[in-house]
Design a protein around this motif. Structure first.
Motif, PDB file in Angstrom:
ATOM      1  N   GLU A  98       0.830  -1.204   0.000  1.00 31.59           N
ATOM      2  CA  GLU A  98       0.000   0.000   0.000  1.00 31.59           C
ATOM      3  C   GLU A  98       0.865   1.256   0.000  1.00 31.59           C
ATOM      4  O   GLU A  98       0.558   2.236  -0.684  1.00 31.59           O
ATOM      5  N   PHE A  99       1.978   1.202   0.742  1.00 34.03           N
ATOM      6  CA  PHE A  99       2.886   2.342   0.802  1.00 34.03           C
ATOM      7  C   PHE A  99       3.499   2.625  -0.559  1.00 34.03           C
ATOM      8  O   PHE A  99       3.750   3.776  -0.925  1.00 34.03           O
ATOM      9  N   LEU A 100       3.735   1.567  -1.344  1.00 29.80           N
ATOM     10  CA  LEU A 100       4.375   1.735  -2.647  1.00 29.80           C
ATOM     11  C   LEU A 100       3.370   2.138  -3.711  1.00 29.80           C
ATOM     12  O   LEU A 100       3.722   2.838  -4.666  1.00 29.80           O
ATOM     13  N   SER A 101       2.129   1.731  -3.542  1.00 31.40           N
ATOM     14  CA  SER A 101       1.093   2.063  -4.524  1.00 31.40           C
ATOM     15  C   SER A 101       0.917   3.575  -4.660  1.00 31.40           C
ATOM     16  O   SER A 101       0.630   4.089  -5.741  1.00 31.40           O
ATOM     17  N   LYS A 102       1.082   4.286  -3.551  1.00 30.95           N
ATOM     18  CA  LYS A 102       0.948   5.737  -3.587  1.00 30.95           C
ATOM     19  C   LYS A 102       2.023   6.366  -4.480  1.00 30.95           C
ATOM     20  O   LYS A 102       1.777   7.347  -5.177  1.00 30.95           O
ATOM     21  N   LYS A 103       3.196   5.751  -4.476  1.00 34.91           N
ATOM     22  CA  LYS A 103       4.298   6.261  -5.288  1.00 34.91           C
ATOM     23  C   LYS A 103       4.115   5.887  -6.755  1.00 34.91           C
ATOM     24  O   LYS A 103       4.419   6.672  -7.655  1.00 34.91           O
ATOM     25  N   LEU A 104       3.601   4.679  -6.994  1.00 29.98           N
ATOM     26  CA  LEU A 104       3.501   4.177  -8.355  1.00 29.98           C
ATOM     27  C   LEU A 104       2.269   4.669  -9.103  1.00 29.98           C
ATOM     28  O   LEU A 104       2.199   4.543 -10.326  1.00 29.98           O
ATOM     29  N   ARG A 105       1.292   5.203  -8.387  1.00 29.03           N
ATOM     30  CA  ARG A 105       0.052   5.594  -9.049  1.00 29.03           C
ATOM     31  C   ARG A 105       0.235   6.750 -10.031  1.00 29.03           C
ATOM     32  O   ARG A 105      -0.607   6.996 -10.893  1.00 29.03           O
ATOM     33  N   PHE A 106       1.350   7.479  -9.909  1.00 28.60           N
ATOM     34  CA  PHE A 106       1.622   8.588 -10.826  1.00 28.60           C
ATOM     35  C   PHE A 106       2.458   8.141 -12.022  1.00 28.60           C
ATOM     36  O   PHE A 106       2.768   8.943 -12.899  1.00 28.60           O
ATOM     37  N   CYS A 107       2.838   6.849 -12.042  1.00 26.73           N
ATOM     38  CA  CYS A 107       3.648   6.330 -13.146  1.00 26.73           C
ATOM     39  C   CYS A 107       2.743   5.760 -14.237  1.00 26.73           C
ATOM     40  O   CYS A 107       1.652   5.266 -13.962  1.00 26.73           O
ATOM     41  N   GLY A 108       3.208   5.844 -15.457  1.00 25.24           N
ATOM     42  CA  GLY A 108       2.489   5.220 -16.559  1.00 25.24           C
ATOM     43  C   GLY A 108       2.613   3.708 -16.454  1.00 25.24           C
ATOM     44  O   GLY A 108       3.481   3.188 -15.738  1.00 25.24           O
ATOM     45  N   GLU A 109       1.767   2.984 -17.171  1.00 18.91           N
ATOM     46  CA  GLU A 109       1.752   1.521 -17.075  1.00 18.91           C
ATOM     47  C   GLU A 109       3.091   0.913 -17.434  1.00 18.91           C
ATOM     48  O   GLU A 109       3.532  -0.064 -16.826  1.00 18.91           O
ATOM     49  N   ASP A 110       3.775   1.499 -18.400  1.00 17.13           N
ATOM     50  CA  ASP A 110       5.066   0.970 -18.824  1.00 17.13           C
ATOM     51  C   ASP A 110       6.172   1.272 -17.813  1.00 17.13           C
ATOM     52  O   ASP A 110       7.211   0.606 -17.804  1.00 17.13           O
ATOM     53  N   GLU A 111       5.943   2.268 -16.966  1.00 18.97           N
ATOM     54  CA  GLU A 111       6.972   2.675 -16.015  1.00 18.97           C
ATOM     55  C   GLU A 111       6.857   1.966 -14.673  1.00 18.97           C
ATOM     56  O   GLU A 111       7.818   1.939 -13.904  1.00 18.97           O
ATOM     57  N   VAL A 112       5.683   1.380 -14.372  1.00 19.26           N
ATOM     58  CA  VAL A 112       5.447   0.795 -13.055  1.00 19.26           C
ATOM     59  C   VAL A 112       6.435  -0.324 -12.746  1.00 19.26           C
ATOM     60  O   VAL A 112       7.041  -0.356 -11.674  1.00 19.26           O
ATOM     61  N   GLU A 113       6.614  -1.240 -13.691  1.00 21.18           N
ATOM     62  CA  GLU A 113       7.515  -2.372 -13.450  1.00 21.18           C
ATOM     63  C   GLU A 113       8.951  -1.907 -13.247  1.00 21.18           C
ATOM     64  O   GLU A 113       9.657  -2.386 -12.348  1.00 21.18           O
ATOM     65  N   ARG A 114       9.386  -0.943 -14.070  1.00 23.12           N
ATOM     66  CA  ARG A 114      10.753  -0.436 -13.928  1.00 23.12           C
ATOM     67  C   ARG A 114      10.949   0.244 -12.581  1.00 23.12           C
ATOM     68  O   ARG A 114      11.960   0.022 -11.900  1.00 23.12           O
ATOM     69  N   GLU A 115       9.975   1.052 -12.156  1.00 21.08           N
ATOM     70  CA  GLU A 115      10.067   1.736 -10.868  1.00 21.08           C
ATOM     71  C   GLU A 115      10.064   0.739  -9.720  1.00 21.08           C
ATOM     72  O   GLU A 115      10.776   0.908  -8.721  1.00 21.08           O
ATOM     73  N   PHE A 116       9.250  -0.300  -9.844  1.00 24.99           N
ATOM     74  CA  PHE A 116       9.185  -1.324  -8.794  1.00 24.99           C
ATOM     75  C   PHE A 116      10.528  -2.022  -8.644  1.00 24.99           C
ATOM     76  O   PHE A 116      11.019  -2.238  -7.521  1.00 24.99           O
ATOM     77  N   MET A 117      11.142  -2.397  -9.775  1.00 27.47           N
ATOM     78  CA  MET A 117      12.426  -3.089  -9.730  1.00 27.47           C
ATOM     79  C   MET A 117      13.522  -2.184  -9.179  1.00 27.47           C
ATOM     80  O   MET A 117      14.402  -2.633  -8.440  1.00 27.47           O
ATOM     81  N   GLU A 118      13.477  -0.902  -9.525  1.00 29.24           N
ATOM     82  CA  GLU A 118      14.461   0.036  -9.000  1.00 29.24           C
ATOM     83  C   GLU A 118      14.302   0.204  -7.491  1.00 29.24           C
ATOM     84  O   GLU A 118      15.286   0.300  -6.764  1.00 29.24           O
ATOM     85  N   TRP A 119      13.041   0.232  -7.041  1.00 32.78           N
ATOM     86  CA  TRP A 119      12.787   0.337  -5.602  1.00 32.78           C
ATOM     87  C   TRP A 119      13.331  -0.888  -4.867  1.00 32.78           C
ATOM     88  O   TRP A 119      14.000  -0.768  -3.839  1.00 32.78           O
ATOM     89  N   ARG A 120      13.064  -2.083  -5.406  1.00 33.07           N
ATOM     90  CA  ARG A 120      13.568  -3.307  -4.774  1.00 33.07           C
ATOM     91  C   ARG A 120      15.086  -3.358  -4.774  1.00 33.07           C
ATOM     92  O   ARG A 120      15.715  -3.746  -3.778  1.00 33.07           O
ATOM     93  N   LYS A 121      15.680  -2.943  -5.880  1.00 33.21           N
ATOM     94  CA  LYS A 121      17.137  -2.915  -5.983  1.00 33.21           C
ATOM     95  C   LYS A 121      17.740  -1.973  -4.955  1.00 33.21           C
ATOM     96  O   LYS A 121      18.788  -2.263  -4.356  1.00 33.21           O
TER      97      LYS A 121
END
Length: 335
Positions: A98-121
């Motif tokens: 839920e904490f991450l969804s707030k950050k990702l909701r402003f990303c486009g669909e193509d950017e969500v996966e990249r942002e998620f992987m960068e966050w995990r990294k």
């Protein structure tokens, strides 16, 4: 998310519904290895270690992790181990996004996966090499994402094998991988209700058909202890878990299924239990090399009666790896 929607549109923070009340829920799993960081010979305090990690994640990353989602396994005979050897290993699971969804909701669909992987990294980079001071006793933490949760790492591996050749996939063999190996899932979740506690080929086929068209299927016991033989775990019971090998019709379906299975755990409706399975691509040509037939003693094979199973040791010949699900269905309902 409904399984009828294309798998490739599934976001890394979304769940995926299967049949039989099962669903794949998103997770971030981190493998932990703990070494001593001082000359102390004191035993590691599991509770203090967990509390230290929970407080760090909450304070530094706004991540809430309950104590039960941190697993720690201490190695036996620590006094006999070398000082550079680890004293414990474990896993940490993040399930609340839920904490991450707030950050990702402003990303486009193509950017969500990249942002998620960068966050995990970024989480891994900050935690790897971190020193923990547990009331005067110091330990050093090593952190990594397991191979089973790294889809891009696995894809890079099979692409390199295709380019340079390796066991099972020579350079002249242009066939791309199409088979997934899943380990550590409860046998009873794939069994026929009120018939048997052992997994059914037909139930398993129905469940995995949501991920793509299946060409071959194999189900067997999963009693491999791995590193557990050197740890104070003692909770391995034969027959409770199964190993499932699924061969899809094509490489594209295989890729889509593997990507969905990576970074997720299996959950069953009405159960508090969660299966944090391991998934991998088949490097050894399980079906092509007839490997399943060489492991007949560990397989469950369908008998002539509907819903009943007998061990290979009782004289039944295994046909699990040689039958397609359609053949198994015809065999089962022939009478």
């Amino acid at each position: 998310m409904n399984h009828r929607e294309p798998l490739k549109t599934l976001l890394p923070t979304e769940s995926f519904e299967l049949e039989s009340g099962l669903s794949l829920i998103p997770r971030v799993r981190l493998n932990l290895t703990i070494h001593r960081a001082d000359k102390s010979v004191a035993l590691i305090d599991e509770w203090k270690l967990k509390r230290s990690l929970i407080e760090y994640l909450k304070k530094s990353h706004s991540i809430s992790v309950p104590e039960e989602d941190i697993k720690v396994f201490k190695y036996r005979d620590l006094k006999k181990r070398k000082r550079e050897d680890p004293v414990a290993r474990g896993s940490l699971f993040v399930l609340d996004f839920e904490f991450l969804s707030k950050k990702l909701r402003f990303c486009g669909e193509d950017e969500v996966e990249r942002e998620f992987m960068e966050w995990r990294k970024g989480i891994v980079a900050e935690m790897d090499g971190m020193e923990l001071n547990l009331e005067g006793v110091k330990f050093k933490l090593s952190v990594e994402v397991p191979k089973a949760d790294d889809f891009e790492g696995m894809r890079k591996e099979w692409e390199e094998i295709a380019a340079f050749g390796s066991r099972g996939y020579s350079r002249s063999d242009k066939q791309q991988p199409d088979t997934i190996v899943l380990r550590g899932v409860p046998s009873r979740w794939f069994a026929e209700p009120r018939v048997s506690s052992k997994p059914s080929m037909l139930v398993t086929h129905t469940i995995f058909s949501a991920l793509g068209k299946i060409r071959n299927l194999d189900v067997g016991e999963d009693n491999d202890m791995g590193e557990a033989g050197d740890e104070d775990s003692g909770d391995l019971i034969s027959g409770l878990h199964c190993k499932i090998v699924v061969r899809f019709e094509g490489h594209k379906e295989f890729c889509n299924a593997l990507k969905v299975l990576c970074g997720r755990s299996l959950n069953k409706q009405g159960s508090r239990m969660r299966a944090d399975y391991d998934v991998a691509w088949d490097r050894d040509g399980f079906f092509r090399n007839g490997r399943s037939r060489s492991e007949q003693g560990k397989r469950w094979a369908p008998a002539t009666g509907a819903g009943t199973y007998k061990s290979e040791g009782s004289g039944w010949q295994s046909q699990v790896s040689r039958l397609s699900p359609e053949d198994a269905r015809r065999k089962r309902f022939r009478d």
